[in-house]
Enzyme design. Sequence first.
Site, PDB file in Angstrom:
ATOM      1  N   PHE A   1       0.922  -1.254  -0.519  1.00 36.59           N
ATOM      2  CA  PHE A   1      -0.167   0.214  -0.075  1.00 36.59           C
ATOM      3  C   PHE A   1       0.856   1.283   0.086  1.00 36.59           C
ATOM      4  CE2 PHE A   1      -2.878  -3.119   1.681  1.00 36.59           C
ATOM      5  CZ  PHE A   1      -3.653  -3.294   1.219  1.00 36.59           C
ATOM      6  N   CYS A   2       0.324   2.292  -0.375  1.00 35.54           N
ATOM      7  CA  CYS A   2       1.131   3.804  -0.443  1.00 35.54           C
ATOM      8  C   CYS A   2       1.857   3.618   0.798  1.00 35.54           C
ATOM      9  CB  CYS A   2      -0.134   4.682  -0.567  1.00 35.54           C
ATOM     10  SG  CYS A   2       0.091   6.576  -0.547  1.00 35.54           S
ATOM     11  N   PRO A   3       2.778   4.870   0.688  1.00 32.37           N
ATOM     12  CA  PRO A   3       4.263   4.808  -0.380  1.00 32.37           C
ATOM     13  C   PRO A   3       4.780   3.945  -0.719  1.00 32.37           C
ATOM     14  CG  PRO A   3       5.088   4.933   0.925  1.00 32.37           C
ATOM     15  CD  PRO A   3       3.786   4.724   1.857  1.00 32.37           C
TER      16      PRO A   3
END
Length: 80
Positions: free
Chosen positions: A17-19
């Site tokens: 997941f981000c980042p």
Amino acid sequence: MSESISVDVSVDARGLFCPEPVMMLHSHFRDMSGGQVLELIATDPSTTRDVPRFCQFLGHELLRQTESEGEFHYLLRKCE
């Protein structure tokens, strides 16, 4: 008929997941030569926003962006 693009580096960011997916792009692009193509496979929907911005900000070329069954596939060409 779709143009065949030769992929130099494949990055599997599924489940991240981000980042993290964009951090992986930075890391791999650092070791690549200009003109080489990277394929990114991700499951995080935020990549649909983050990957185009990554390319725009750093001057790389987003060759293709597709989504299929919850997976996001990108082809990016490193700028010269």
